[in-house]
Design a protein around this motif. Sequence first.
Motif, PDB file in Angstrom:
ATOM      1  N   GLU A   1      -8.736   7.541  -8.562  1.00 40.07           N
ATOM      2  CA  GLU A   1     -10.184   7.300  -8.458  1.00 40.07           C
ATOM      3  C   GLU A   1     -10.760   8.016  -7.235  1.00 40.07           C
ATOM      4  OE1 GLU A   1     -11.139   3.127  -8.658  1.00 40.07           O
ATOM      5  OE2 GLU A   1      -9.984   2.883 -10.511  1.00 40.07           O
ATOM      6  N   TRP A   2     -10.050   7.946  -6.092  1.00 39.18           N
ATOM      7  CA  TRP A   2     -10.522   8.657  -4.901  1.00 39.18           C
ATOM      8  C   TRP A   2     -10.467  10.162  -5.121  1.00 39.18           C
ATOM      9  CZ3 TRP A   2     -13.514   6.823  -1.380  1.00 39.18           C
ATOM     10  CH2 TRP A   2     -13.531   5.448  -1.125  1.00 39.18           C
ATOM     11  N   ALA A   3      -9.431  10.643  -5.795  1.00 31.92           N
ATOM     12  CA  ALA A   3      -9.335  12.082  -6.084  1.00 31.92           C
ATOM     13  C   ALA A   3     -10.505  12.541  -6.946  1.00 31.92           C
ATOM     14  CB  ALA A   3      -8.005  12.397  -6.761  1.00 31.92           C
TER      15      ALA A   3
ATOM     16  N   ALA B   1      -6.498  15.438   1.856  1.00 34.62           N
ATOM     17  CA  ALA B   1      -6.808  14.110   2.368  1.00 34.62           C
ATOM     18  C   ALA B   1      -5.564  13.260   2.175  1.00 34.62           C
ATOM     19  CB  ALA B   1      -7.972  13.489   1.604  1.00 34.62           C
ATOM     20  N   VAL B   2      -5.288  12.398   3.139  1.00 27.28           N
ATOM     21  CA  VAL B   2      -4.230  11.407   3.003  1.00 27.28           C
ATOM     22  C   VAL B   2      -4.918  10.052   2.986  1.00 27.28           C
ATOM     23  CG1 VAL B   2      -2.173  10.371   4.032  1.00 27.28           C
ATOM     24  CG2 VAL B   2      -2.538  12.850   4.186  1.00 27.28           C
ATOM     25  N   ILE B   3      -4.655   9.289   1.926  1.00 28.39           N
ATOM     26  CA  ILE B   3      -5.258   7.965   1.794  1.00 28.39           C
ATOM     27  C   ILE B   3      -4.156   6.933   1.631  1.00 28.39           C
ATOM     28  CG2 ILE B   3      -7.436   8.837   0.841  1.00 28.39           C
ATOM     29  CD1 ILE B   3      -6.394   7.963  -1.952  1.00 28.39           C
ATOM     30  N   ASP B   4      -4.468   5.694   1.933  1.00 24.97           N
ATOM     31  CA  ASP B   4      -3.533   4.585   1.831  1.00 24.97           C
ATOM     32  C   ASP B   4      -4.167   3.548   0.914  1.00 24.97           C
ATOM     33  OD1 ASP B   4      -1.347   2.973   2.267  1.00 24.97           O
ATOM     34  OD2 ASP B   4      -1.851   2.495   4.345  1.00 24.97           O
ATOM     35  N   VAL B   5      -3.654   3.459  -0.319  1.00 25.31           N
ATOM     36  CA  VAL B   5      -4.254   2.610  -1.344  1.00 25.31           C
ATOM     37  C   VAL B   5      -3.186   1.787  -2.063  1.00 25.31           C
ATOM     38  CG1 VAL B   5      -6.281   4.091  -1.730  1.00 25.31           C
ATOM     39  CG2 VAL B   5      -4.177   4.542  -2.993  1.00 25.31           C
TER      40      VAL B   5
ATOM     41  N   MET C   1       0.844  -1.176   0.000  1.00 28.78           N
ATOM     42  CA  MET C   1       0.000   0.000   0.000  1.00 28.78           C
ATOM     43  C   MET C   1       0.891   1.243   0.000  1.00 28.78           C
ATOM     44  SD  MET C   1      -3.296  -1.026   0.287  1.00 28.78           S
ATOM     45  CE  MET C   1      -4.404  -0.193   1.387  1.00 28.78           C
ATOM     46  N   SER C   2       0.402   2.282  -0.615  1.00 29.71           N
ATOM     47  CA  SER C   2       1.115   3.561  -0.660  1.00 29.71           C
ATOM     48  C   SER C   2       0.177   4.666  -0.193  1.00 29.71           C
ATOM     49  CB  SER C   2       1.570   3.872  -2.085  1.00 29.71           C
ATOM     50  OG  SER C   2       2.482   2.904  -2.529  1.00 29.71           O
ATOM     51  N   ARG C   3       0.771   5.657   0.420  1.00 24.04           N
ATOM     52  CA  ARG C   3      -0.015   6.803   0.859  1.00 24.04           C
ATOM     53  C   ARG C   3       0.071   7.919  -0.177  1.00 24.04           C
ATOM     54  NH1 ARG C   3       0.331   7.123   7.433  1.00 24.04           N
ATOM     55  NH2 ARG C   3      -0.775   5.171   7.715  1.00 24.04           N
ATOM     56  N   TYR C   4      -1.063   8.585  -0.353  1.00 25.84           N
ATOM     57  CA  TYR C   4      -1.156   9.681  -1.311  1.00 25.84           C
ATOM     58  C   TYR C   4      -1.785  10.891  -0.636  1.00 25.84           C
ATOM     59  CZ  TYR C   4      -0.052   6.411  -5.027  1.00 25.84           C
ATOM     60  OH  TYR C   4       0.590   5.509  -5.822  1.00 25.84           O
ATOM     61  N   LEU C   5      -1.283  12.053  -1.024  1.00 22.04           N
ATOM     62  CA  LEU C   5      -1.854  13.324  -0.596  1.00 22.04           C
ATOM     63  C   LEU C   5      -2.743  13.819  -1.726  1.00 22.04           C
ATOM     64  CD1 LEU C   5      -1.945  15.832   1.313  1.00 22.04           C
ATOM     65  CD2 LEU C   5      -0.030  16.728  -0.031  1.00 22.04           C
ATOM     66  N   ILE C   6      -3.996  14.044  -1.430  1.00 22.58           N
ATOM     67  CA  ILE C   6      -4.945  14.627  -2.379  1.00 22.58           C
ATOM     68  C   ILE C   6      -5.270  16.003  -1.824  1.00 22.58           C
ATOM     69  CG2 ILE C   6      -7.220  14.425  -3.436  1.00 22.58           C
ATOM     70  CD1 ILE C   6      -7.019  11.373  -2.936  1.00 22.58           C
ATOM     71  N   SER C   7      -5.059  17.051  -2.626  1.00 18.11           N
ATOM     72  CA  SER C   7      -5.225  18.404  -2.092  1.00 18.11           C
ATOM     73  C   SER C   7      -5.746  19.367  -3.149  1.00 18.11           C
ATOM     74  CB  SER C   7      -3.884  18.914  -1.552  1.00 18.11           C
ATOM     75  OG  SER C   7      -2.940  19.014  -2.604  1.00 18.11           O
ATOM     76  N   PHE C   8      -6.184  20.523  -2.642  1.00 21.34           N
ATOM     77  CA  PHE C   8      -6.612  21.596  -3.537  1.00 21.34           C
ATOM     78  C   PHE C   8      -6.177  22.929  -2.952  1.00 21.34           C
ATOM     79  CE2 PHE C   8     -10.085  20.878  -0.613  1.00 21.34           C
ATOM     80  CZ  PHE C   8     -10.493  22.155  -0.242  1.00 21.34           C
TER      81      PHE C   8
ATOM     82  N   ALA D   1     -14.047   1.935   3.387  1.00 15.34           N
ATOM     83  CA  ALA D   1     -13.183   1.136   2.515  1.00 15.34           C
ATOM     84  C   ALA D   1     -11.817   0.874   3.144  1.00 15.34           C
ATOM     85  CB  ALA D   1     -13.001   1.855   1.167  1.00 15.34           C
ATOM     86  N   GLY D   2     -11.544   1.522   4.274  1.00 10.38           N
ATOM     87  CA  GLY D   2     -10.276   1.318   4.965  1.00 10.38           C
ATOM     88  C   GLY D   2      -9.095   2.042   4.359  1.00 10.38           C
ATOM     89  N   VAL D   3      -9.341   3.070   3.524  1.00  5.02           N
ATOM     90  CA  VAL D   3      -8.235   3.786   2.877  1.00  5.02           C
ATOM     91  C   VAL D   3      -7.971   5.169   3.480  1.00  5.02           C
ATOM     92  CG1 VAL D   3      -8.610   2.538   0.707  1.00  5.02           C
ATOM     93  CG2 VAL D   3      -9.643   4.800   1.017  1.00  5.02           C
ATOM     94  N   TRP D   4      -8.905   5.677   4.282  1.00  9.22           N
ATOM     95  CA  TRP D   4      -8.779   7.022   4.851  1.00  9.22           C
ATOM     96  C   TRP D   4      -7.728   7.025   5.953  1.00  9.22           C
ATOM     97  CZ3 TRP D   4     -10.471  11.653   3.413  1.00  9.22           C
ATOM     98  CH2 TRP D   4     -10.425  12.715   4.320  1.00  9.22           C
TER      99      TRP D   4
END
Length: 112
Positions: free
Chosen positions: A88-90, A76-80, A1-8, A37-40
């Motif tokens: 897709e989450w973005a 948002a930081v997600i782990d996917v 799994m990798s963590r991603y930063l989704i931002s605006f 979904a366990g990704v947040w």
Amino acid sequence: MSRYLISFDDGAMTFPEEELPEVAKASLEVVREARDAGVWVFGGGLQRQRASVVSTDGTVTKGPYPETKAVLGGFAVIDVPSREDALEWAAKIAAACRCAQEVREIMPDPTV
């Protein structure tokens, strides 16, 4: 799994103010879906133009900054499992927040 930063960026949400309750509800629904979904991991909106910059010598410069300086408005930081999943989450977050989102992979911490 990798963590991603989704931002605006601050100011990216340009819909009429009276639509804010609807946008907030849609955003919370996406957060709930991501949690289920366990990704947040973590996320939220940031106080507008309240950033402070701390220099290497300890000098603190407080906002607000001129409109030409980009300031993070929310994240948002997600782990996917993959970048495609993060995108897709973005897309879900972009639709809920009614503004484009940036997606960046967070480098793994080798000590964790």
